[in-house]
Scaffold this active site. Structure first.
Site, PDB file in Angstrom:
ATOM      1  N   GLU A 173      52.786  68.420  49.259  1.00  0.00           N
ATOM      2  CA  GLU A 173      53.593  68.180  48.612  1.00  0.00           C
ATOM      3  C   GLU A 173      54.807  68.789  48.669  1.00  0.00           C
ATOM      4  OE1 GLU A 173      53.534  68.470  44.172  1.00  0.00           O
ATOM      5  OE2 GLU A 173      51.401  67.482  44.411  1.00  0.00           O
ATOM      6  N   HIS A 224      65.192  48.265  64.318  1.00  0.00           N
ATOM      7  CA  HIS A 224      64.513  47.240  65.031  1.00  0.00           C
ATOM      8  C   HIS A 224      64.886  45.897  64.845  1.00  0.00           C
ATOM      9  CE1 HIS A 224      61.201  45.745  67.402  1.00  0.00           C
ATOM     10  NE2 HIS A 224      60.788  44.939  66.222  1.00  0.00           N
ATOM     11  N   ASP A 276      59.740  42.865  76.319  1.00  0.00           N
ATOM     12  CA  ASP A 276      59.206  41.835  75.613  1.00  0.00           C
ATOM     13  C   ASP A 276      60.119  40.778  75.043  1.00  0.00           C
ATOM     14  OD1 ASP A 276      60.234  42.994  73.426  1.00  0.00           O
ATOM     15  OD2 ASP A 276      58.282  44.182  72.889  1.00  0.00           O
ATOM     16  N   LYS A 330      54.849  39.948  77.234  1.00  0.00           N
ATOM     17  CA  LYS A 330      53.886  40.935  76.812  1.00  0.00           C
ATOM     18  C   LYS A 330      53.129  40.735  75.636  1.00  0.00           C
ATOM     19  CE  LYS A 330      55.065  44.425  73.485  1.00  0.00           C
ATOM     20  NZ  LYS A 330      55.967  45.585  72.762  1.00  0.00           N
TER      21      LYS A 330
HETATM   22  C1  R5P Z   1      58.084  46.433  69.680  1.00  0.00           C
HETATM   23  O1  R5P Z   1      58.490  45.468  69.158  1.00  0.00           O
HETATM   24  C2  R5P Z   1      59.151  47.491  69.792  1.00  0.00           C
HETATM   25  O2  R5P Z   1      60.569  46.889  70.358  1.00  0.00           O
HETATM   26  C3  R5P Z   1      58.862  48.494  71.099  1.00  0.00           C
HETATM   27  O3  R5P Z   1      58.613  47.708  72.163  1.00  0.00           O
HETATM   28  C4  R5P Z   1      57.618  49.275  70.579  1.00  0.00           C
HETATM   29  O4  R5P Z   1      57.587  49.459  69.433  1.00  0.00           O
HETATM   30  C5  R5P Z   1      57.394  50.264  71.591  1.00  0.00           C
HETATM   31  O5  R5P Z   1      56.062  50.918  71.119  1.00  0.00           O
HETATM   32  P1  R5P Z   1      55.120  51.626  72.272  1.00  0.00           P
HETATM   33  O6  R5P Z   1      55.969  52.535  73.147  1.00  0.00           O
HETATM   34  O7  R5P Z   1      54.253  52.306  71.413  1.00  0.00           O
HETATM   35  O8  R5P Z   1      54.638  50.377  73.076  1.00  0.00           O
END
Ligand code: R5P
Length: 309
Positions: A39, A129, A168, A191
């Site tokens: 906590e 994001h 991606d 991806k």
């Molecule tokens: C995914 O949609 C995000 O935009 C990043 O590509 C992702 O979170 C990156 O995470 P990691 O480095 O674990 O692949």
């Protein structure tokens, strides 16, 4: 007009101090007391009547820093701060789709509601994001962007030769935000995520042959996404620079970054990074956040872009 009161939790006091320095005010850093069961207890003093800006990204460990943020906001409210702004440069839980199917929790909405309920009058974030955060938050959200800063540091210019690569399809709009102002081109990678730390990148859509590439993402966590993209770019792009706004890096992710063999990896200090030796370069958000805080403190609209030096 009262000066902004910069109050930092334990997630990134260095950033809070840098913001305060830009604003020529002092920052209060509140170190939480931690009990044996995990906590936390955060106590704030002398905020009565102040325009308080609580700086606390939800950096790893995300949930601890989130709870600490809620405790700080509530403490400021109970101590009768005049106005409270949650400055959360890295806002976790935004990867969770707010319109997730039956049985799934729209985590981002829940967190935004908790922040509002704890006492924040408004929220400042940097490149979340998803911009859907603005739509689901019950309090006003100022969404700042580090893209001009990172593009500048990467040396992105209007030569038209560099290609901005999205690792991606979800990052396509972000790539466009780097490329559009100078009319550079973009390439997209297809991806598929196999697990939390394993990613399969299958093809590049766009022309990367013999061209310098700026590989961008909103965040690097395990490094799997960037690593998979690099496998496709190596031997085709003439030079590769990586830029990500946030680096909520796992220890394995940090080690993985070093093994990539990339000349430069740019990230901001939205999250305090333990290891910032080359090739990792940190671009500070302090000027961007300080300017936004100055605007909010003066009840001016937040300026969209800052001159970058
Ligand atoms: C995914 O949609 C995000 O935009 C990043 O590509 C992702 O979170 C990156 O995470 P990691 O480095 O674990 O692949």
């Amino acid at each position: 007009m009262i000066s902004p009161h910069i109050l930092s939790g334990s997630a990134n006091p260095r950033l809070a101090l840098a913001i305060a320095e830009q604003l020529e005010v002092t920052a209060t850093v509140v170190v939480p007391e931690r009990f044996a069961d995990g906590e936390l207890r955060s106590t704030v003093h002398r905020v009565c009547g102040d325009d308080v800006f609580v700086v606390q990204p939800t950096a790893p460990p995300v949930n601890d820093h989130l709870v600490e943020l809620l405790l700080l906001l509530d403490a400021c409210r109970r101590a009768r701060a005049a106005r409270i702004t949650a400055v959360v440069p890295y806002f976790g839980y935004t990867r969770q789709d707010p319109s997730a199917g039956p049985g799934a929790t729209p985590g981002m909405r829940l967190i935004a509601e908790a922040i509002a309920h704890a006492g924040a009058d408004r929220l400042v974030v940097v490149d979340p994001h998803t911009v859907e955060l603005e739509a689901v938050s019950p309090i006003p959200v100022e969404t700042l962007t580090a893209v001009p800063l990172l593009a500048h540091r990467a040396g992105l210019d209007a030569s038209g030769h560099t290609v901005v690569v999205a690792p991606d399809l979800g990052a396509a709009k972000l790539a466009e935000r780097y490329a559009a102002p100078i009319q550079d081109t973009i390439a997209l990678i297809r991806k598929f995520r196999q697990s939390g730390s394993t990613v399969n990148a299958v093809e590049v859509l766009g022309d990367i042959e013999g061209r310098p590439a700026l590989l961008i993402d909103d965040m690097i966590c395990t490094g799997a996404t960037i690593e998979a993209a690099l496998h496709l770019l190596h031997g085709h792009a003439s030079d590769i620079v990586v830029a990500a706004v946030h680096g909520p890096l796992t220890a394995a992710g940090a080690a993985r970054l070093r093994e990539f063999g990339v000349r430069r990896i740019l990230v901001t200090d939205s999250i305090a990074l333990p290891d910032t030796a080359p090739p990792i370069e940190v671009c500070s958000l302090a000027p961007l956040l300080a300017a936004a805080i100055a605007d909010l403190n003066s009840d001016r609209p937040v300026r969209e872009a800052l001159p970058i030096s």
